[in-house]
Design a protein around this motif. Structure first.
Motif, mmCIF file in Angstrom:
data_model
loop_
_atom_site.group_PDB
_atom_site.id
_atom_site.type_symbol
_atom_site.label_atom_id
_atom_site.label_comp_id
_atom_site.label_asym_id
_atom_site.label_seq_id
_atom_site.Cartn_x
_atom_site.Cartn_y
_atom_site.Cartn_z
ATOM 1 N N MET A 83 78.388 -11.206 -45.689
ATOM 2 C CA MET A 83 79.810 -11.478 -45.522
ATOM 3 C C MET A 83 80.673 -10.360 -46.096
ATOM 4 O O MET A 83 81.898 -10.483 -46.136
ATOM 5 N N ALA A 84 80.055 -9.282 -46.538
ATOM 6 C CA ALA A 84 80.803 -8.193 -47.180
ATOM 7 C C ALA A 84 81.630 -7.426 -46.163
ATOM 8 O O ALA A 84 81.235 -7.288 -45.003
ATOM 9 N N PRO A 85 82.777 -6.882 -46.589
ATOM 10 C CA PRO A 85 83.556 -6.006 -45.706
ATOM 11 C C PRO A 85 82.827 -4.693 -45.506
ATOM 12 O O PRO A 85 81.859 -4.385 -46.224
ATOM 13 N N ILE A 86 83.268 -3.896 -44.576
ATOM 14 C CA ILE A 86 82.571 -2.661 -44.239
ATOM 15 C C ILE A 86 82.494 -1.709 -45.430
ATOM 16 O O ILE A 86 81.529 -0.948 -45.566
ATOM 17 N N SER A 87 83.471 -1.757 -46.332
ATOM 18 C CA SER A 87 83.452 -0.882 -47.508
ATOM 19 C C SER A 87 82.346 -1.241 -48.486
ATOM 20 O O SER A 87 81.968 -0.431 -49.327
ATOM 21 N N CYS A 88 81.835 -2.457 -48.382
ATOM 22 C CA CYS A 88 80.741 -2.916 -49.250
ATOM 23 C C CYS A 88 79.543 -3.351 -48.421
ATOM 24 O O CYS A 88 78.744 -4.185 -48.847
ATOM 25 N N ALA A 89 79.411 -2.814 -47.230
ATOM 26 C CA ALA A 89 78.374 -3.255 -46.302
ATOM 27 C C ALA A 89 76.984 -3.152 -46.925
ATOM 28 O O ALA A 89 76.675 -2.178 -47.614
ATOM 29 N N PRO A 90 76.128 -4.145 -46.707
ATOM 30 C CA PRO A 90 74.775 -4.115 -47.273
ATOM 31 C C PRO A 90 73.900 -3.084 -46.580
ATOM 32 O O PRO A 90 74.172 -2.674 -45.451
ATOM 33 N N MET A 91 72.844 -2.687 -47.266
ATOM 34 C CA MET A 91 71.964 -1.658 -46.736
ATOM 35 C C MET A 91 71.055 -2.177 -45.632
ATOM 36 O O MET A 91 70.799 -1.484 -44.647
ATOM 37 N N ALA A 92 70.514 -3.384 -45.795
ATOM 38 C CA ALA A 92 69.537 -3.915 -44.834
ATOM 39 C C ALA A 92 69.830 -5.379 -44.540
ATOM 40 O O ALA A 92 69.044 -6.263 -44.867
ATOM 41 N N PRO A 93 70.973 -5.668 -43.911
ATOM 42 C CA PRO A 93 71.376 -7.066 -43.724
ATOM 43 C C PRO A 93 70.449 -7.879 -42.838
ATOM 44 O O PRO A 93 70.428 -9.108 -42.923
ATOM 45 N N GLY A 94 69.663 -7.209 -41.978
ATOM 46 C CA GLY A 94 68.768 -7.946 -41.092
ATOM 47 C C GLY A 94 67.435 -8.288 -41.707
ATOM 48 O O GLY A 94 66.698 -9.137 -41.191
ATOM 49 N N ALA A 95 67.093 -7.637 -42.815
ATOM 50 C CA ALA A 95 65.805 -7.893 -43.464
ATOM 51 C C ALA A 95 65.803 -9.273 -44.113
ATOM 52 O O ALA A 95 66.843 -9.798 -44.516
ATOM 53 N N GLU A 96 64.615 -9.870 -44.214
ATOM 54 C CA GLU A 96 64.463 -11.127 -44.937
ATOM 55 C C GLU A 96 64.367 -10.796 -46.419
ATOM 56 O O GLU A 96 63.548 -9.965 -46.830
ATOM 57 N N LEU A 97 65.204 -11.435 -47.226
ATOM 58 C CA LEU A 97 65.259 -11.119 -48.655
ATOM 59 C C LEU A 97 64.689 -12.277 -49.460
ATOM 60 O O LEU A 97 65.134 -13.421 -49.337
ATOM 61 N N LEU A 98 63.678 -11.974 -50.281
ATOM 62 C CA LEU A 98 63.066 -12.941 -51.178
ATOM 63 C C LEU A 98 63.415 -12.562 -52.608
ATOM 64 O O LEU A 98 63.460 -11.378 -52.950
ATOM 65 N N PHE A 99 63.647 -13.559 -53.447
ATOM 66 C CA PHE A 99 64.111 -13.293 -54.808
ATOM 67 C C PHE A 99 63.274 -14.067 -55.820
ATOM 68 O O PHE A 99 62.957 -15.242 -55.615
ATOM 69 N N ALA A 100 62.933 -13.395 -56.909
ATOM 70 C CA ALA A 100 62.256 -14.044 -58.032
ATOM 71 C C ALA A 100 62.985 -13.698 -59.317
ATOM 72 O O ALA A 100 63.209 -12.512 -59.605
ATOM 73 N N SER A 101 63.358 -14.706 -60.076
ATOM 74 C CA SER A 101 63.998 -14.479 -61.364
ATOM 75 C C SER A 101 62.933 -14.199 -62.417
ATOM 76 O O SER A 101 61.924 -14.891 -62.499
ATOM 77 N N ALA A 102 63.186 -13.175 -63.220
ATOM 78 C CA ALA A 102 62.309 -12.880 -64.358
ATOM 79 C C ALA A 102 63.074 -13.021 -65.666
ATOM 80 O O ALA A 102 62.693 -12.476 -66.695
ATOM 81 N N THR A 103 64.176 -13.778 -65.636
ATOM 82 C CA THR A 103 64.972 -14.022 -66.829
ATOM 83 C C THR A 103 64.216 -14.939 -67.769
ATOM 84 O O THR A 103 63.608 -15.918 -67.345
ATOM 85 N N TYR A 104 64.263 -14.629 -69.051
ATOM 86 C CA TYR A 104 63.661 -15.519 -70.039
ATOM 87 C C TYR A 104 64.260 -16.917 -69.910
ATOM 88 O O TYR A 104 65.469 -17.094 -69.890
ATOM 89 N N SER A 105 63.394 -17.919 -69.835
ATOM 90 C CA SER A 105 63.881 -19.292 -69.776
ATOM 91 C C SER A 105 64.092 -19.856 -71.178
ATOM 92 O O SER A 105 64.722 -20.887 -71.353
ATOM 93 N N ASP A 106 63.557 -19.202 -72.199
ATOM 94 C CA ASP A 106 63.720 -19.626 -73.583
ATOM 95 C C ASP A 106 64.263 -18.440 -74.367
ATOM 96 O O ASP A 106 63.576 -17.447 -74.582
ATOM 97 N N GLU A 107 65.513 -18.518 -74.799
ATOM 98 C CA GLU A 107 66.139 -17.384 -75.470
ATOM 99 C C GLU A 107 65.433 -17.005 -76.772
ATOM 100 O O GLU A 107 65.547 -15.882 -77.246
ATOM 101 N N ASP A 108 64.667 -17.931 -77.354
ATOM 102 C CA ASP A 108 63.937 -17.599 -78.572
ATOM 103 C C ASP A 108 62.839 -16.574 -78.323
ATOM 104 O O ASP A 108 62.311 -15.968 -79.252
ATOM 105 N N LEU A 109 62.482 -16.373 -77.047
ATOM 106 C CA LEU A 109 61.419 -15.438 -76.714
ATOM 107 C C LEU A 109 61.948 -14.037 -76.417
ATOM 108 O O LEU A 109 61.178 -13.146 -76.075
ATOM 109 N N LEU A 110 63.237 -13.850 -76.520
ATOM 110 C CA LEU A 110 63.816 -12.550 -76.171
ATOM 111 C C LEU A 110 63.224 -11.418 -77.007
ATOM 112 O O LEU A 110 63.020 -11.553 -78.208
#
Length: 413
Positions: free
Chosen positions: A160-187
């Motif tokens: 949905m970005a305007p042309i000035s912020c157009a994405p690099m590969a909008p047709g590709a399927e994008l998969l995402f995995a979070s690697a954020t610590y779920s327990d801040e005590d483990l930082l």
């Protein structure tokens, strides 16, 4: 020591919510950092040591739509003005890479890109992103500020970005995995996003990184993985585990693109420096950004080596890693992302040059019948790496800074 103040303003002399970071030089030339504290009405207070040289102050707006801005000699000029982001047409990185969003809005279709990053809650423009993890957390989110994982996904796939912020590969399927610590005590500070140590989502869990690489490559059979994170050094056990899983990913035909790091050292961060990864440094366009903005200020650094690209002057970003492990450089200074269809934030760092290169490579491979017809093994990965090298062209900067050069798939000369 004495307390001093400076003010952050937007046009009309109005106050703006922001973070303010100050940098000083001591007698030995070491850089010291201090965050100024808000005290109301746009004023920020800091502890001033007259024995230190005031280098510069920069303000990160917490209101969407304004440039990150800076001022030097902030003792004498205690004001930082944040200009609104006003850009029309393709932004400079699309022009540099020869991207025409309007001519090919579905570029990259047929490829799967995996992103491993800080967890976030997608809005409508990123609702198509498929989240595959079960373990990674979502960081505490500020609705008026960007999240690192969100920014990487927007660079690759904000439909949905305007042309000035157009994405690099909008047709590709994008998969995402979070690697954020779920327990801040483990930082811990072993694995950190380049130039993001002031952000709440700075740190990643090496175990979650490792699990995500395996899941992306083996279970979900992505073609490319983007990892905009790294470490100068890690503990041996975590480093060995991640290195082994990256090698396994390559055996499954997966190409891994990594941020080289935002320390001006002559070696890229881990894992970008591995032979099994593509390490991406960052460059910028001279005079890009509003007057007083950080992107424009970066381009005036006398120590920044410069080159020429498509008749325009470009510069090596002074905080980018270089040398060993840097295979190429991508646009990484003043990169714009959008929210709700409007340019919202400007970003700088190898964290953002990496997905630009990743997206450019994805578009190229999606249109390559030889690549698409290859078995999912090591030869497929080697082919992708060689295709990337063939897309690179030197800008005139030293090879140690730009590796094989600038990735430009649609520039023929």
């Amino acid at each position: 020591m004495r307390k001093r103040r400076l003010r952050v303003l937007k046009p009309g002399g109005k106050q703006i919510r922001a973070e303010v970071h100050l940098y000083f030089f001591d007698a030995g030339g070491q850089t010291l950092h201090q965050e100024a504290m808000p005290v109301g009405q746009g004023w920020f207070e800091y502890e001033d040591d007259p024995a230190l040289d005031a280098c510069w102050a920069f303000a990160i707006p917490k209101e969407p739509g304004y440039w990150t801005s800076c001022v030097q000699s902030f003792r004498a000029l205690p004001e930082v003005w944040c200009a609104p982001i006003k850009v029309s047409g393709h932004s400079w990185w699309h022009q540099m890479l020869g991207t025409d969003h309007l001519a090919n809005p579905n570029r990259g279709a047929g490829l799967r890109i995996g992103v491993i990053d800080a967890g976030f809650t997608p809005d409508e423009s990123l609702r198509h992103v498929k989240r595959i993890d079960d373990d990674g957390g979502v960081v505490d989110e500020d609705p008026d500020f960007w999240i690192h994982g969100e920014a990487v996904c927007r660079i690759l796939s904000d439909r949905m970005a305007p042309i000035s912020c157009a994405p690099m590969a909008p047709g590709a399927e994008l998969l995402f995995a979070s690697a954020t610590y779920s327990d801040e005590d483990l930082l811990n500070e072993d694995f950190i996003f380049p130039l993001s140590d002031n952000l709440p989502q700075s740190h990643l869990d090496p175990v979650l990184i490792n699990n995500a690489i395996f899941d992306m490559a083996v279970s979900n059979q992505v073609d490319i993985i983007n990892l905009s994170a790294g470490a100068v050094e890690m503990n041996e056990a975590d480093e060995s585990a991640i290195q082994a899983t990256i090698a396994l990913a390559r055996k499954h035909g997966v190409t891994i693109v990594c941020a080289a790091g935002n320390e001006p050292a002559d070696r890229a961060d881990f894992p970008a420096r591995l032979d099994d990864c593509i390490g991406v440094g960052a460059f910028g366009l001279v005079d890009w950004g509003a007057r007083g903005s950080m992107p424009r200020d970066y381009s005036y650094g006398e120590e920044n080596p410069t080159g020429t690209w498509q008749g325009k002057k470009v510069f090596h970003w002074g905080e980018s890693a270089y040398g060993e492990g840097v295979d190429t450089i991508g646009p990484g200074v003043g990169i714009l992302i959008a929210r709700s269809g409007k340019p919202t934030y400007d970003l700088t760092g190898t964290s953002f040059s990496a997905p630009i290169v990743c997206g450019a490579l994805a578009v190229e491979l999606a249109a390559d019948p030889t690549y698409l017809g290859m078995p999912r093994d090591h030869s497929r990965t080697l082919y992708a790496v060689e295709r990337l090298k063939a897309l690179c062209k030197p800008s005139g900067m030293p090879e140690a800074l730009e590796g094989a050069g600038i990735v430009a798939p649609n520039i023929k000369s």
